[in-house]
Design an enzyme around this catalytic site. Structure first.
Site, PDB file in Angstrom:
ATOM      1  N   ASP A 174      57.794  31.528  32.859  1.00 53.98           N
ATOM      2  CA  ASP A 174      59.167  31.510  32.340  1.00 53.98           C
ATOM      3  C   ASP A 174      59.187  30.489  31.213  1.00 53.98           C
ATOM      4  O   ASP A 174      58.123  30.024  30.759  1.00 53.98           O
ATOM      5  CB  ASP A 174      60.194  31.236  33.456  1.00 53.98           C
ATOM      6  CG  ASP A 174      60.152  29.805  33.977  1.00 53.98           C
ATOM      7  OD1 ASP A 174      59.256  29.032  33.559  1.00 53.98           O
ATOM      8  OD2 ASP A 174      61.009  29.448  34.816  1.00 53.98           O
ATOM      9  N   CYS A 209      55.755  28.399  36.137  1.00 53.67           N
ATOM     10  CA  CYS A 209      57.183  28.126  35.932  1.00 53.67           C
ATOM     11  C   CYS A 209      57.371  26.624  36.031  1.00 53.67           C
ATOM     12  O   CYS A 209      56.393  25.875  35.904  1.00 53.67           O
ATOM     13  CB  CYS A 209      58.069  28.922  36.896  1.00 53.67           C
ATOM     14  SG  CYS A 209      58.018  28.446  38.634  1.00 53.67           S
ATOM     15  N   THR A 255      58.192  24.589  38.588  1.00 53.14           N
ATOM     16  CA  THR A 255      57.495  24.034  39.754  1.00 53.14           C
ATOM     17  C   THR A 255      56.287  24.865  40.169  1.00 53.14           C
ATOM     18  O   THR A 255      55.423  24.376  40.897  1.00 53.14           O
ATOM     19  CB  THR A 255      58.445  24.010  40.970  1.00 53.14           C
ATOM     20  OG1 THR A 255      58.881  25.360  41.210  1.00 53.14           O
ATOM     21  CG2 THR A 255      59.639  23.109  40.735  1.00 53.14           C
ATOM     22  N   HIS A 275      40.030  30.843  52.157  1.00 44.40           N
ATOM     23  CA  HIS A 275      40.659  31.209  53.440  1.00 44.40           C
ATOM     24  C   HIS A 275      41.678  32.335  53.331  1.00 44.40           C
ATOM     25  O   HIS A 275      41.838  33.106  54.268  1.00 44.40           O
ATOM     26  CB  HIS A 275      41.345  29.981  54.060  1.00 44.40           C
ATOM     27  CG  HIS A 275      40.375  28.947  54.542  1.00 44.40           C
ATOM     28  ND1 HIS A 275      40.746  27.868  55.307  1.00 44.40           N
ATOM     29  CD2 HIS A 275      39.037  28.828  54.362  1.00 44.40           C
ATOM     30  CE1 HIS A 275      39.683  27.126  55.582  1.00 44.40           C
ATOM     31  NE2 HIS A 275      38.632  27.679  55.009  1.00 44.40           N
ATOM     32  N   HIS A 309      38.429  34.562  58.706  1.00 45.90           N
ATOM     33  CA  HIS A 309      39.625  34.598  57.855  1.00 45.90           C
ATOM     34  C   HIS A 309      40.054  36.035  57.533  1.00 45.90           C
ATOM     35  O   HIS A 309      41.218  36.266  57.204  1.00 45.90           O
ATOM     36  CB  HIS A 309      39.370  33.831  56.560  1.00 45.90           C
ATOM     37  CG  HIS A 309      38.997  32.402  56.798  1.00 45.90           C
ATOM     38  ND1 HIS A 309      39.871  31.488  57.331  1.00 45.90           N
ATOM     39  CD2 HIS A 309      37.817  31.747  56.620  1.00 45.90           C
ATOM     40  CE1 HIS A 309      39.263  30.320  57.466  1.00 45.90           C
ATOM     41  NE2 HIS A 309      38.016  30.457  57.041  1.00 45.90           N
TER      42      HIS A 309
HETATM   43  C1  RB5 Z   1      63.824  26.837  35.639  1.00 43.02           C
HETATM   44  O1  RB5 Z   1      64.703  25.810  35.292  1.00 43.02           O
HETATM   45  C2  RB5 Z   1      63.170  26.541  36.978  1.00 43.02           C
HETATM   46  O2  RB5 Z   1      64.092  26.715  38.001  1.00 43.02           O
HETATM   47  C3  RB5 Z   1      61.960  27.429  37.190  1.00 43.02           C
HETATM   48  O3  RB5 Z   1      61.071  27.244  36.144  1.00 43.02           O
HETATM   49  C4  RB5 Z   1      61.158  27.195  38.450  1.00 43.02           C
HETATM   50  O4  RB5 Z   1      60.869  25.843  38.636  1.00 43.02           O
HETATM   51  C5  RB5 Z   1      61.636  27.852  39.659  1.00 43.02           C
HETATM   52  O5  RB5 Z   1      61.000  27.803  40.730  1.00 43.02           O
END
Ligand code: RB5
Length: 162
Positions: free
Chosen positions: A8, A66, A68, A99, A134
């Site tokens: 993203d 993304c 996180t 695994h 596994h």
């Molecule tokens: C975008 O602001 C953020 O929510 C997205 O990149 C991500 O971290 C979602 O899991």
């Protein structure tokens, strides 16, 4: 191998960096499923694109980025045939392959350094599934692709109010 990649807006910069790293330093073919800029967009759209590409056999593995790495991995994991997880260390990348036979990773573009993400990707693309004990566990995960959404889960007993 053929590697599908997507992100993203929050993962765009590291997606561009990892795309070059995978192609030029690791020598794999990269399928970039977008986006083409860091304009705001929704991570499930790109997690889905990467996951469908892997599930269809058009790519061997998928790399998603993304903010996180969590949301895009959750979205990717909903696609049948995909085993996706957010990965933040090379050690977890190794275990995810050995695994879980993981085929899509979700990386953090905001909280994990580019150098660490490069190493995570390198490990993800070189570690092999161990099979053995596994394999039956992974088979149980894959069975949920067809049963997980339709089979009702037994509810725990509710104790009457006293
Ligand atoms: C975008 O602001 C953020 O929510 C997205 O990149 C991500 O971290 C979602 O899991």
């Amino acid at each position: 191998m053929r590697i599908a990649i997507g992100s993203d807006h929050a993962g765009f910069e590291q997606k561009q960096m990892l795309k070059s790293y995978i192609a030029n330093e690791l020598g794999h073919e990269v399928i970039d499923l977008g986006p083409d800029s860091d304009a705001r967009c929704d991570y499930p759209d790109y997690g889905e694109k990467v996951a469908r590409c892997v599930a269809a056999g058009d790519a061997d593995r998928g790399v998603c980025v993304c903010g996180t790495g969590i949301g895009i991995a959750i979205a990717a994991d909903k696609v049948a045939g995909v085993r996706a997880s957010s990965i933040t260390t090379p050690e977890f990348a190794d275990l995810f392959r050995r695994h879980n036979d993981g085929n899509v990773i979700g990386l953090s573009g905001r909280f994990v350094d580019p150098e660490v993400n490069r190493e995570i990707v390198r490990v993800f693309l070189t570690s092999e599934f161990e099979g053995g004990r596994h394999a039956q566990r992974v088979a149980k995960i894959m069975k949920l692709d067809t049963t997980g959404k339709v089979k009702p889960v037994a509810r725990p007993a509710v104790h009457p109010a006293v």
